[in-house]
Enzyme design. Structure first.
Site, PDB file in Angstrom:
ATOM      1  N   HIS A   1       0.907  -1.351  -0.034  1.00  0.00           N
ATOM      2  CA  HIS A   1      -0.034  -0.048  -0.135  1.00  0.00           C
ATOM      3  C   HIS A   1       0.728   1.389  -0.015  1.00  0.00           C
ATOM      4  CE1 HIS A   1      -3.652   2.097   1.248  1.00  0.00           C
ATOM      5  NE2 HIS A   1      -2.937   3.086   1.815  1.00  0.00           N
ATOM      6  N   GLU A   2       1.802   1.173   1.036  1.00  0.00           N
ATOM      7  CA  GLU A   2       2.514   2.520   0.828  1.00  0.00           C
ATOM      8  C   GLU A   2       3.831   2.778  -0.011  1.00  0.00           C
ATOM      9  OE1 GLU A   2       1.524   4.505   2.912  1.00  0.00           O
ATOM     10  OE2 GLU A   2       0.288   3.296   4.472  1.00  0.00           O
TER      11      GLU A   2
ATOM     12  N   HIS B   1       1.615   4.519  -2.830  1.00  0.00           N
ATOM     13  CA  HIS B   1       1.755   6.047  -2.682  1.00  0.00           C
ATOM     14  C   HIS B   1       3.386   6.499  -2.959  1.00  0.00           C
ATOM     15  CE1 HIS B   1      -2.079   6.747  -0.739  1.00  0.00           C
ATOM     16  NE2 HIS B   1      -1.738   5.729   0.305  1.00  0.00           N
TER      17      HIS B   1
ATOM     18  N   GLU C   1      -4.681   7.266  -3.423  1.00  0.00           N
ATOM     19  CA  GLU C   1      -5.327   5.892  -2.929  1.00  0.00           C
ATOM     20  C   GLU C   1      -5.624   5.067  -4.018  1.00  0.00           C
ATOM     21  OE1 GLU C   1      -5.042   5.250   0.025  1.00  0.00           O
ATOM     22  OE2 GLU C   1      -4.572   7.118   0.937  1.00  0.00           O
TER      23      GLU C   1
END
Length: 494
Positions: free
Chosen positions: A261-262, A265, A291
Site C-alpha cells: 500500500h505505502e 503511494h 489511494e
C-alpha cells in the site's frame, strides 16, 4: 512576463522547501521522536506552518498572478508554466481566506493531539482524547466558516484532499456502494478459520519480505526509506527522497499488504516529472488518485492469485513452520476472505468500504454540529454494528483506531473508498494497454505496469485537476460498477 514567471517560481520553490521541512518534522514525530518531545515539536510545527502560510498568502504573489494569468492561455498546451500559474493561483485564493493564526493553531493542536491519541489508543481511553478532539472539531468548524457561503460545509474540507469534488457527488457514489457492499458482506462474510495466518511470523522476516516486495515493484533504496510507526503512511521530502512506514505484528502478515500500500503511494510521488521539482505541483493530483495507486498495488496486484503463485514460495521459505503444507491457492483464498473485522487497515477489500462510509457519515455530522464529540463512541459503535453486523469490543478497535482525526484530517476518509473504486477502472485500462499483464504479475515482473502508470498518471503531478486527469486516464468519471463487479467475481470465486 519572463521576469514575473521567474519570480513566481522562486517564491513557490521557497514555499515548497518550507512545506517539506515541515513534513520532515512530522515524519520524525511519528517515527523517531521520544514522547517527551511532543510539546516542543508542536510549537516548532506551528512556527513553520505560520511561515509557510505567510509565504503562500503574500501580497506579492497576488500581483504576480494578476500579471501572469492573462498570458497563461497563450503558453503551449500542457506546459509546466501554464499549469503552475493556474493551479497555484487556485491555491493562493484559497489560502488567503484562512487567517495565519488559525492555520498555526490547527498545526500545533494537531501535533499535540497526536501524542495524546497514541496513548489513548494503546489504553482504549477515549475520555483522555476527547478534549483534544473537541478542540480540533471546533477549529475545523472555524476553518469551514472562512469559506462561507458554501453549498455544503463538508465541501470545504473535501477541497483540501479532492479539489473540485463535491460532497453530493460522493453521496451519490456511496448510495450505490452502501447497499451493495452490505449485501456482499452479509452473503459472503465467513468465520472460517485459517490458523496458518496466525503465525508466528518473526518481524525480521516480515521486514525482509516487505523490502523484497518494494524492490520488485520498483523501489530503489538510494531514494526510499522504510521505517516503523504506529499508523503507517508515506511522505515525500523530495522526488528523490521518499519515506515509507509500516508496522509489524508476529501474529499476522498484514505488514506485507501495508508495505505494498505505502509503496503504491511512494511510486506515485517518485514518478512525478522532475521538471516539477520544488514546485507545489510536485505531488499527486489528489487523495483519490493517490489511494487508487496504493489500493491497486496492495489489492488488485497484491491479492491476486498470479501474484501469490509467484511470491508465496518466498513467504513459505521465510516462515516454514506455520506455512508447512499450505499451497499458494490456500494462502490466496485466506487473504481474500470476506470478514467482519474491526480494524480498517486490516480489512478485506469488500468490508473495507463500509469502514469508510461510516467515517464519512460521522465526519459530516461532527462538522455540522449534529453529533457531539462526547457521543461519538456510541454513534460509532451503533453504526458499525448496523453496517457490519458485529458489536465493537472497545474504543481501540473502534473510534480510536485511526490517526486522521488527531491530525485534523477531516475530509480524507472518503477518498480511500473513491480510490479503491477508481483503482479497478485504472487496472482495466492498464490491462487493455498491456494484454499479458496478469502473466507478467505471475512472473514477478512489474516494470511494464509501473512504466504505464508513470506515463499515464504519475508524471503529471498536480498539473491537471483530478477530475480531468481521471477522465484522461479512464475515459470518464469515477464509476462504482466495475469495482462492484470485481468484488462479486472475487467473492464467488469466478
Amino acid at each position: 512576463m519572463e521576469a514575473a514567471l521567474a519570480e513566481l517560481r522562486e517564491r513557490l520553490a521557497k514555499l515548497t522547501d518550507v512545506r517539506r521541512a515541515e513534513a520532515v518534522l512530522t515524519w520524525d514525530m511519528t517515527v523517531f521522536m521520544p514522547p517527551g518531545g511532543g510539546p516542543t515539536r508542536a510549537a516548532q510545527l506551528a512556527t513553520i506552518e505560520g511561515i509557510a502560510h505567510e509565504l503562500a498568502t503574500d501580497d506579492r504573489l497576488g500581483e504576480l498572478y494578476e500579471e501572469l494569468l492573462p498570458h497563461a492561455d497563450a503558453l503551449p498546451a500542457g506546459s509546466d508554466d501554464a499549469a503552475l500559474i493556474r493551479i497555484t493561483h487556485r491555491d493562493y485564493v484559497r489560502a488567503r481566506q484562512v487567517p495565519t493564526a488559525l492555520a498555526t493553531e490547527l498545526a500545533e493542536t494537531a501535533a499535540n493531539a497526536y501524542e495524546v491519541w497514541v496513548r489513548a489508543r494503546e489504553e482504549s481511553d477515549f475520555a483522555s482524547f476527547r478534549p483534544w478532539l473537541e478542540r480540533i472539531v471546533e477549529l475545523r468548524r472555524r476553518y469551514v466558516e472562512c469559506f462561507a457561503p458554501f453549498d455544503d460545509a463538508y465541501d470545504v474540507l473535501l477541497e483540501d484532499y479532492e479539489p473540485g469534488m463535491r460532497t453530493s457527488e460522493i453521496r451519490e457514489i456511496f448510495s450505490v456502494l452502501t447497499p451493495a457492499l452490505r449485501s456482499l458482506v452479509a452473503e459472503h462474510a465467513t468465520e472460517e478459520d485459517d490458523p496458518f495466518l496466525r503465525g508466528p511470523f518473526p518481524i525480521a522476516g516480515q521486514e525482509r519480505l516487505s523490502r523484497e516486495l518494494a524492490e520488485a515493484f520498483g523501489v530503489t533504496w538510494d531514494q526510499f526509506r522504510l521505517d516503523t510507526t504506529v499508523h503507517p503512511f508515506e511522505v515525500t521530502f523530495g522526488l528523490g527522497d521518499i519515506r515509507l512506514t509500516s508496522r509489524y505484528d508476529e501474529g499476522d502478515l498484514n505488514a506485507l499488504f501495508t508495505a505494498m500500500h505505502e509503496v503504491g503511494h511512494g511510486l506515485y510521488e517518485w514518478g512525478v516529472s522532475r521538471t516539477l521539482e520544488r514546485t507545489p505541483l510536485a505531488m499527486g493530483a489528489s487523495s483519490t488518485l493517490h489511494e487508487s495507486q496504493s489500493r491497486l498495488w496492495e489489492n488488485i496486484v497484491g491479492r491476486s492469485l498470479p501474484f501469490w503463485r509467484w511470491f508465496f514460495p518466498r513467504v513459505q521459505e521465510t516462515f516454514p513452520e506455520p506455512l508447512t503444507g499450505v499451497s499458494a491457492e490456500d494462502f490466496h483464498r485466506a487473504v481474500n476472505r470476506v470478514r467482519r473485522s474491526f480494524i480498517r487497515v486490516d480489512a478485506d477489500e469488500t468490508s473495507y468500504g463500509l469502514h469508510l462510509i461510516l467515517r464519512f457519515e460521522l465526519e459530516q455530522e461532527l462538522i455540522e454540529g449534529r453529533l457531539a464529540v462526547a457521543d461519538l463512541p456510541d454513534a460509532w459503535n451503533a453504526r458499525f454494528e448496523e453496517l457490519m453486523g458485529v458489536a465493537v469490543p472497545d474504543d481501540a478497535h473502534g473510534v480510536l483506531q485511526d490517526s486522521h482525526w488527531a491530525g485534523a484530517s477531516f475530509g480524507y476518509f472518503p477518498t480511500y473508498l473513491l480510490g479503491s473504486v477508481l483503482s479497478v477502472q485504472i487496472w482495466e485500462k492498464a490491462k487493455a494497454a498491456l494484454p499479458d499483464l496478469e502473466e507478467q504479475v505471475g512472473r514477478g515482473e512489474f516494470a511494464d505496469l509501473h512504466g504505464w502508470l508513470r506515463e499515464s498518471i504519475y508524471a503529471y503531478g498536480r498539473k491537471l485537476m483530478p477530475a480531468d486527469l481521471i477522465r484522461q486516464v479512464v475515459g470518464g468519471p469515477i464509476d462504482p460498477q466495475p469495482f462492484l463487479a470485481y468484488l462479486r467475481e472475487k467473492a464467488t470465486g469466478r
